[in-house]
Design an enzyme around this catalytic site. Sequence first.
Site, PDB file in Angstrom:
ATOM      1  N   SER A 113       0.879  -1.219   0.069  1.00 36.57           N
ATOM      2  CA  SER A 113      -0.008  -0.079   0.071  1.00 36.57           C
ATOM      3  C   SER A 113       0.760   1.144   0.188  1.00 36.57           C
ATOM      4  O   SER A 113       1.570   1.511  -0.972  1.00 36.57           O
ATOM      5  CB  SER A 113      -0.789  -0.018   1.097  1.00 36.57           C
ATOM      6  N   HIS A 114       0.916   1.894   1.030  1.00 33.12           N
ATOM      7  CA  HIS A 114       1.678   3.330   1.160  1.00 33.12           C
ATOM      8  C   HIS A 114       2.763   3.194   1.759  1.00 33.12           C
ATOM      9  O   HIS A 114       3.603   4.201   1.774  1.00 33.12           O
ATOM     10  CB  HIS A 114       0.623   4.352   2.099  1.00 33.12           C
ATOM     11  N   ASP A 278      -2.661   6.428  -3.522  1.00 31.60           N
ATOM     12  CA  ASP A 278      -1.341   5.725  -2.903  1.00 31.60           C
ATOM     13  C   ASP A 278      -0.853   4.715  -3.721  1.00 31.60           C
ATOM     14  O   ASP A 278      -1.220   4.455  -4.877  1.00 31.60           O
ATOM     15  CB  ASP A 278      -1.690   5.115  -1.325  1.00 31.60           C
ATOM     16  N   ASP A 280      -1.185   1.544  -4.053  1.00 28.93           N
ATOM     17  CA  ASP A 280      -2.029   0.312  -4.715  1.00 28.93           C
ATOM     18  C   ASP A 280      -3.488   0.986  -5.185  1.00 28.93           C
ATOM     19  O   ASP A 280      -4.256   0.258  -5.514  1.00 28.93           O
ATOM     20  CB  ASP A 280      -2.350  -0.879  -3.633  1.00 28.93           C
ATOM     21  N   ASP A 282      -5.734   2.709  -3.716  1.00 32.34           N
ATOM     22  CA  ASP A 282      -7.213   2.503  -2.818  1.00 32.34           C
ATOM     23  C   ASP A 282      -7.395   3.788  -1.994  1.00 32.34           C
ATOM     24  O   ASP A 282      -8.489   3.942  -1.368  1.00 32.34           O
ATOM     25  CB  ASP A 282      -7.239   1.120  -2.007  1.00 32.34           C
ATOM     26  N   ARG A 283      -6.227   4.795  -1.791  1.00 30.54           N
ATOM     27  CA  ARG A 283      -6.491   5.667  -0.975  1.00 30.54           C
ATOM     28  C   ARG A 283      -6.769   7.036  -1.955  1.00 30.54           C
ATOM     29  O   ARG A 283      -6.387   6.991  -2.959  1.00 30.54           O
ATOM     30  CB  ARG A 283      -5.440   5.975  -0.066  1.00 30.54           C
ATOM     31  N   LYS A 377     -11.477  -0.120  -0.804  1.00 33.72           N
ATOM     32  CA  LYS A 377     -11.604   1.268  -0.776  1.00 33.72           C
ATOM     33  C   LYS A 377     -11.115   1.715  -2.381  1.00 33.72           C
ATOM     34  O   LYS A 377     -10.398   0.753  -2.574  1.00 33.72           O
ATOM     35  CB  LYS A 377     -10.878   2.051   0.541  1.00 33.72           C
TER      36      LYS A 377
HETATM   37  C1  G1P Z   1      -3.600   1.715   8.327  1.00 33.64           C
HETATM   38  C2  G1P Z   1      -4.954   2.629   8.469  1.00 33.64           C
HETATM   39  C3  G1P Z   1      -6.223   1.890   8.331  1.00 33.64           C
HETATM   40  C4  G1P Z   1      -6.157   1.211   7.092  1.00 33.64           C
HETATM   41  C5  G1P Z   1      -5.058   0.353   6.660  1.00 33.64           C
HETATM   42  C6  G1P Z   1      -4.754  -0.325   5.426  1.00 33.64           C
HETATM   43  O1  G1P Z   1      -4.105   0.581   9.247  1.00 33.64           O
HETATM   44  O2  G1P Z   1      -5.052   3.114   9.806  1.00 33.64           O
HETATM   45  O3  G1P Z   1      -7.383   2.638   8.353  1.00 33.64           O
HETATM   46  O4  G1P Z   1      -7.345   0.353   6.648  1.00 33.64           O
HETATM   47  O5  G1P Z   1      -3.975   1.000   7.020  1.00 33.64           O
HETATM   48  O6  G1P Z   1      -4.685   0.620   4.290  1.00 33.64           O
HETATM   49  P1  G1P Z   1      -3.063   0.555  10.698  1.00 33.64           P
HETATM   50  O7  G1P Z   1      -1.541   0.741  10.462  1.00 33.64           O
HETATM   51  O8  G1P Z   1      -3.516   1.939  11.406  1.00 33.64           O
HETATM   52  O9  G1P Z   1      -3.491  -0.732  11.293  1.00 33.64           O
HETATM   53 ZN    ZN Z   2      -3.410   1.225  -0.116  1.00 31.76          ZN
END
Ligand code: G1P
Ligand code: ZN
Length: 544
Positions: A113-114, A278, A280, A282-283, A377
């Site tokens: 992801s990010h 982000d 992948d 989804d954000r 998302k």
């Molecule tokens: C974080 C975000 C959460 C999101 C997840 C995946 O998780 O806070 O809302 O669903 O990334 O993108 P966390 O690191 O807080 O467990």
């Molecule tokens: Zn992501």
Amino acid sequence: MTIQTIATTPFSDQKPGTSGLRKAVSVFQQPHYLENFVQSIFDAIGNCTGATLVLGGDGRFYNRQAIQIILKMAAANGFSLVKVGQRGILSTPATSCVIRKYHTLGGIILSASHNPGGPNGDFGIKYNIGNGGPAPEKITEAIYARSKVIDTYKILDSQDVNIDTLGETKLGSMTVEVIDSVSDYQALMESLFDFDALQQLLTNGKFRICIDALHAVTGPYAHAIFEKRLGAPVGTVMNGVPLEDFGGGHPDPNLVYAHDLVERLFGEYAPDFGAASDGDGDRNMILGRKFFVTPSDSLAILAANATLVPGYAGGLAGIARSMPTSQAPDRVAAKLGIDCYETPTGWKFFGNLLDAGKATLCGEESFGTGSNHIREKDGLWAVLFWLNILAVRQQSVEEIVRAHWQEYGRNYYSRHDYEAIDSQRADTLMKNLQGILPSLPGKKYGSYEVEYSDNFSYTDPVDGSVSTNQGVRIGFTDGSRIVFRLSGTGTQGATLRVYLESYEPDVSKQDIETQQALGDLIQIADEIAQIKVNTGMDKPTVIT
Ligand code: G1P
Ligand code: ZN
């Protein structure tokens, strides 16, 4: 081509977190590491013979190698077809879309992801089930259990497959179909939004937008949809070529990491609308000219305006938000006379509500918004939703948000992250907090009085499953809240997240700088949890 059965020994750290298994690339590069986890997925889901799988990732370093390994393992485990994104590219929302459209058994998404990518960055893998959404805890626990005892995995002894050219090839008796990464997703977007109105908006010569793909997976999707299909000028999409290391950046759409975009939107001759996604896809982060929309407000505003958009013209069944997300959407739900569900952090908790038709829109404060169109998302979906509203209302982003605050009140909101803190210190902080929870109700901090304090526990209204220990909530009598939880996606030490929220119905007080408006709560949070003492840090590493 023969099926090989390879002897292996378990790794003890393959427990999926908030969103799949995420580790440093070097961890995934250990011999058998990826293979063990993939075989654990196949063993846990069980019915692979003759089934179809979707496979793709965000293009980060190790994506291509991992795809080859998984294709050969899928062939050895009896799958009859794998639909793989061209060049290994499929955004998380596009994967969810393809799983649903073709009714496949599930899909594997390669992404962290990010989190940053590259040889020194992170890699990740997650399994999505047949509804297109992240595997629920029941399945992730079975995968983890299997990973602890695994002693062999199966892989086809064969050459690599060409994943750059569209079309079908054979891998043993399995078919590999290389699919266009964008077209199914784009068709879904065209079914939800008024593309004619969007095209008019983006070609009227007056309204300018800027989309920052942060060198991550959204680039090809944004080029195809905004520039090619909707006619926005070339150059509308910035950082649009996916790079294995995201250009050295942190592919997280917030005010800190999407700095190029923020500079443009807050600079001279700023565009009317800006958005970033982000790693992948989804954000999303939504910006107006010199104006930031919090993700919580964004969800509330999409909900309040949903009937302006063709795909949601019939109204919403309900709204769902993660617990730390602000309560702005609750106020919209109350006015619409629909339910608003509060779930633990992580998209997987929305799946049942969406499947059961209880919620139509859902969102998280962490720049995640989505709907029942898929089970993830969806960054570009949120951008298109906003643009559709802007096209209909013919107002600026800021005007729409301010009008919303006027009608519903403003929920000032911010998240403070303390990253890479020593895990033991983080555990101590949470344990101490847990210990004092019963003594807090009734306690006064300046003008704030604690109304309730608990560790959030969620009972899924559809299947009755219970998830405990989902974060400490401290609610005040005026509706303000402080939430504390530890991240489930970090890969270094622990990350403490502190979520702060206050409510302001008075329009004359809705223009205060956010950190200032939350100043008292920030201090109270430190007083209650002794953040500075326990983390050894005097300020957060990231504020969103
Ligand atoms: C974080 C975000 C959460 C999101 C997840 C995946 O998780 O806070 O809302 O669903 O990334 O993108 P966390 O690191 O807080 O467990
Ligand atoms: Zn992501």
